[in-house]
Motif scaffolding. Structure first.
Motif, PDB file in Angstrom:
ATOM      1  N   ILE A   1     -10.164   0.941   2.839  1.00  0.00           N
ATOM      2  CA  ILE A   1     -10.930  -0.070   1.938  1.00  0.00           C
ATOM      3  C   ILE A   1     -11.931  -0.775   2.848  1.00  0.00           C
ATOM      4  CG2 ILE A   1     -10.645  -2.216   0.825  1.00  0.00           C
ATOM      5  CD1 ILE A   1      -7.964  -1.189  -0.125  1.00  0.00           C
ATOM      6  N   GLY A   2     -11.694  -1.202   4.042  1.00  0.00           N
ATOM      7  CA  GLY A   2     -12.387  -1.629   5.120  1.00  0.00           C
ATOM      8  C   GLY A   2     -13.681  -0.697   5.470  1.00  0.00           C
ATOM      9  N   ALA A   3     -13.513   0.475   5.473  1.00  0.00           N
ATOM     10  CA  ALA A   3     -14.475   1.309   5.821  1.00  0.00           C
ATOM     11  C   ALA A   3     -15.548   1.527   4.533  1.00  0.00           C
ATOM     12  CB  ALA A   3     -14.040   2.973   6.186  1.00  0.00           C
ATOM     13  N   ALA A   4     -14.814   1.543   3.329  1.00  0.00           N
ATOM     14  CA  ALA A   4     -15.647   1.784   2.101  1.00  0.00           C
ATOM     15  C   ALA A   4     -16.543   0.395   1.989  1.00  0.00           C
ATOM     16  CB  ALA A   4     -14.820   1.930   0.789  1.00  0.00           C
ATOM     17  N   ALA A   5     -15.890  -0.766   2.432  1.00  0.00           N
ATOM     18  CA  ALA A   5     -16.838  -2.086   2.092  1.00  0.00           C
ATOM     19  C   ALA A   5     -17.842  -2.067   3.200  1.00  0.00           C
ATOM     20  CB  ALA A   5     -15.722  -3.333   2.046  1.00  0.00           C
ATOM     21  N   GLY A   6     -17.496  -1.453   4.383  1.00  0.00           N
ATOM     22  CA  GLY A   6     -18.678  -1.562   5.429  1.00  0.00           C
ATOM     23  C   GLY A   6     -19.587  -0.548   5.042  1.00  0.00           C
ATOM     24  N   THR A   7     -19.309   0.384   4.534  1.00  0.00           N
ATOM     25  CA  THR A   7     -20.581   1.472   4.050  1.00  0.00           C
ATOM     26  C   THR A   7     -21.196   0.780   2.947  1.00  0.00           C
ATOM     27  OG1 THR A   7     -18.878   3.425   4.878  1.00  0.00           O
ATOM     28  CG2 THR A   7     -21.013   3.742   3.202  1.00  0.00           C
TER      29      THR A   7
ATOM     30  N   PHE B   1       0.627  -1.155  -0.190  1.00  0.00           N
ATOM     31  CA  PHE B   1       0.233  -0.032   0.329  1.00  0.00           C
ATOM     32  C   PHE B   1       0.862   1.304  -0.083  1.00  0.00           C
ATOM     33  CE2 PHE B   1      -2.908  -3.085   1.650  1.00  0.00           C
ATOM     34  CZ  PHE B   1      -3.769  -3.018   0.672  1.00  0.00           C
ATOM     35  N   GLY B   2       2.258   1.244   0.316  1.00  0.00           N
ATOM     36  CA  GLY B   2       2.976   2.343   0.282  1.00  0.00           C
ATOM     37  C   GLY B   2       2.566   3.531   1.035  1.00  0.00           C
ATOM     38  N   ASP B   3       2.803   4.660   0.612  1.00  0.00           N
ATOM     39  CA  ASP B   3       2.231   5.787   1.300  1.00  0.00           C
ATOM     40  C   ASP B   3       1.150   6.447   0.463  1.00  0.00           C
ATOM     41  OD1 ASP B   3       4.051   5.749   3.314  1.00  0.00           O
ATOM     42  OD2 ASP B   3       5.770   6.847   2.244  1.00  0.00           O
ATOM     43  N   GLY B   4       0.402   5.739  -0.384  1.00  0.00           N
ATOM     44  CA  GLY B   4      -0.598   5.977  -0.880  1.00  0.00           C
ATOM     45  C   GLY B   4      -1.708   6.330  -0.167  1.00  0.00           C
ATOM     46  N   PRO B   5      -2.787   7.051  -0.643  1.00  0.00           N
ATOM     47  CA  PRO B   5      -4.155   7.187  -0.043  1.00  0.00           C
ATOM     48  C   PRO B   5      -5.140   6.199   0.193  1.00  0.00           C
ATOM     49  CG  PRO B   5      -4.458   7.647  -2.427  1.00  0.00           C
ATOM     50  CD  PRO B   5      -3.097   7.374  -2.198  1.00  0.00           C
ATOM     51  N   LEU B   6      -4.690   4.818  -0.540  1.00  0.00           N
ATOM     52  CA  LEU B   6      -5.611   3.896  -0.270  1.00  0.00           C
ATOM     53  C   LEU B   6      -4.998   2.606   0.793  1.00  0.00           C
ATOM     54  CD1 LEU B   6      -8.194   2.697  -1.708  1.00  0.00           C
ATOM     55  CD2 LEU B   6      -6.781   1.486  -3.220  1.00  0.00           C
ATOM     56  N   THR B   7      -5.634   2.768   1.669  1.00  0.00           N
ATOM     57  CA  THR B   7      -5.038   1.914   2.999  1.00  0.00           C
ATOM     58  C   THR B   7      -6.047   0.822   3.121  1.00  0.00           C
ATOM     59  OG1 THR B   7      -6.041   3.260   4.627  1.00  0.00           O
ATOM     60  CG2 THR B   7      -4.006   3.948   3.876  1.00  0.00           C
ATOM     61  N   PRO B   8      -5.596  -0.306   3.983  1.00  0.00           N
ATOM     62  CA  PRO B   8      -6.434  -1.414   4.246  1.00  0.00           C
ATOM     63  C   PRO B   8      -7.787  -0.764   5.197  1.00  0.00           C
ATOM     64  CG  PRO B   8      -4.321  -2.160   4.582  1.00  0.00           C
ATOM     65  CD  PRO B   8      -3.973  -0.762   4.293  1.00  0.00           C
ATOM     66  N   THR B   9      -7.359   0.256   6.074  1.00  0.00           N
ATOM     67  CA  THR B   9      -8.591   0.448   6.943  1.00  0.00           C
ATOM     68  C   THR B   9      -9.395   1.380   5.971  1.00  0.00           C
ATOM     69  OG1 THR B   9      -7.053   0.969   8.534  1.00  0.00           O
ATOM     70  CG2 THR B   9      -9.027   1.956   8.714  1.00  0.00           C
TER      71      THR B   9
ATOM     72  N   GLY C   1     -18.587  -5.444  11.040  1.00  0.00           N
ATOM     73  CA  GLY C   1     -17.878  -6.544  11.164  1.00  0.00           C
ATOM     74  C   GLY C   1     -16.770  -6.494   9.841  1.00  0.00           C
ATOM     75  N   VAL C   2     -17.167  -6.116   8.812  1.00  0.00           N
ATOM     76  CA  VAL C   2     -16.080  -6.246   7.683  1.00  0.00           C
ATOM     77  C   VAL C   2     -15.008  -5.012   7.903  1.00  0.00           C
ATOM     78  CG1 VAL C   2     -15.874  -5.376   5.056  1.00  0.00           C
ATOM     79  CG2 VAL C   2     -17.748  -6.903   5.889  1.00  0.00           C
ATOM     80  N   PHE C   3     -15.594  -4.001   8.629  1.00  0.00           N
ATOM     81  CA  PHE C   3     -14.683  -3.184   8.863  1.00  0.00           C
ATOM     82  C   PHE C   3     -13.435  -3.549   9.964  1.00  0.00           C
ATOM     83  CE2 PHE C   3     -13.249   0.429  11.780  1.00  0.00           C
ATOM     84  CZ  PHE C   3     -12.622   1.448  10.845  1.00  0.00           C
ATOM     85  N   CYS C   4     -13.979  -4.284  10.565  1.00  0.00           N
ATOM     86  CA  CYS C   4     -13.010  -4.852  11.874  1.00  0.00           C
ATOM     87  C   CYS C   4     -12.003  -5.879  11.476  1.00  0.00           C
ATOM     88  CB  CYS C   4     -13.865  -5.632  12.972  1.00  0.00           C
ATOM     89  SG  CYS C   4     -14.552  -4.594  14.228  1.00  0.00           S
ATOM     90  N   PHE C   5     -12.467  -6.720  10.484  1.00  0.00           N
ATOM     91  CA  PHE C   5     -11.752  -7.850  10.006  1.00  0.00           C
ATOM     92  C   PHE C   5     -10.715  -7.822   8.764  1.00  0.00           C
ATOM     93  CE2 PHE C   5     -15.567  -9.911   8.171  1.00  0.00           C
ATOM     94  CZ  PHE C   5     -15.113 -10.003   6.687  1.00  0.00           C
TER      95      PHE C   5
END
Length: 145
Positions: free
Chosen positions: A22-28, A12-20, A58-62
């Protein structure tokens, strides 16, 4: 010949797309999709919205934890070094599984035409059961910062 790809690089480097994020977007999106499914299926927004909120949390957590484990890494590699007891600290992966299961139980009670006053306690019982079982069965992996 040297490989053109680094073996220890952060994907993920230092880009704006982080796992957290992505998890927030998937949870939304889970909240939106379950709300629409609840309205179409049950003619009420409440069941779908509650189920979507639980599944989304749940998706945001795991999801961030699983995205960082990579292909060769295990969840044990993401465990804190000072983690002695499985449920002494917040178990993020177990909580994600428990919340997702609770959301599915709420949605399933809608199919059984049960009242939400039955669905919410059933979801809480399912969440506690899944959290306890998953908390002891899986390592307490935490996302990298």
């Amino acid at each position: 010949m040297e490989s053109a790809r680094e073996t220890e690089s952060n994907s993920f480097g230092d880009g704006p797309l982080t796992p957290t994020r992505i998890g927030a977007a998937a949870g939304t999106m889970d909240v939106v999709v379950f709300t629409v499914m609840g309205y179409i299926t049950f003619d009420t927004v409440a069941i779908g919205a509650i189920a979507g909120l639980l599944v989304g949390l749940g998706v945001f957590c795991f999801l961030p934890v699983f995205m960082q484990s990579g292909e060769d890494d295990d969840l044990e590699d993401l465990m804190p070094a000072d983690d002695a007891a499985p449920l002494r600290d917040f178990h993020r992966v177990a909580a994600g599984f428990a919340l997702s299961a609770a959301g599915i139980v709420v949605f399933a009670t809608g199919f059984g035409e049960l009242d939400t006053l039955v669905g919410i306690p059933a979801a809480l019982v399912a969440a506690v059961g899944v959290y306890l079982v998953a908390g002891f069965a899986m390592p307490n992996a935490q996302p990298r910062r």
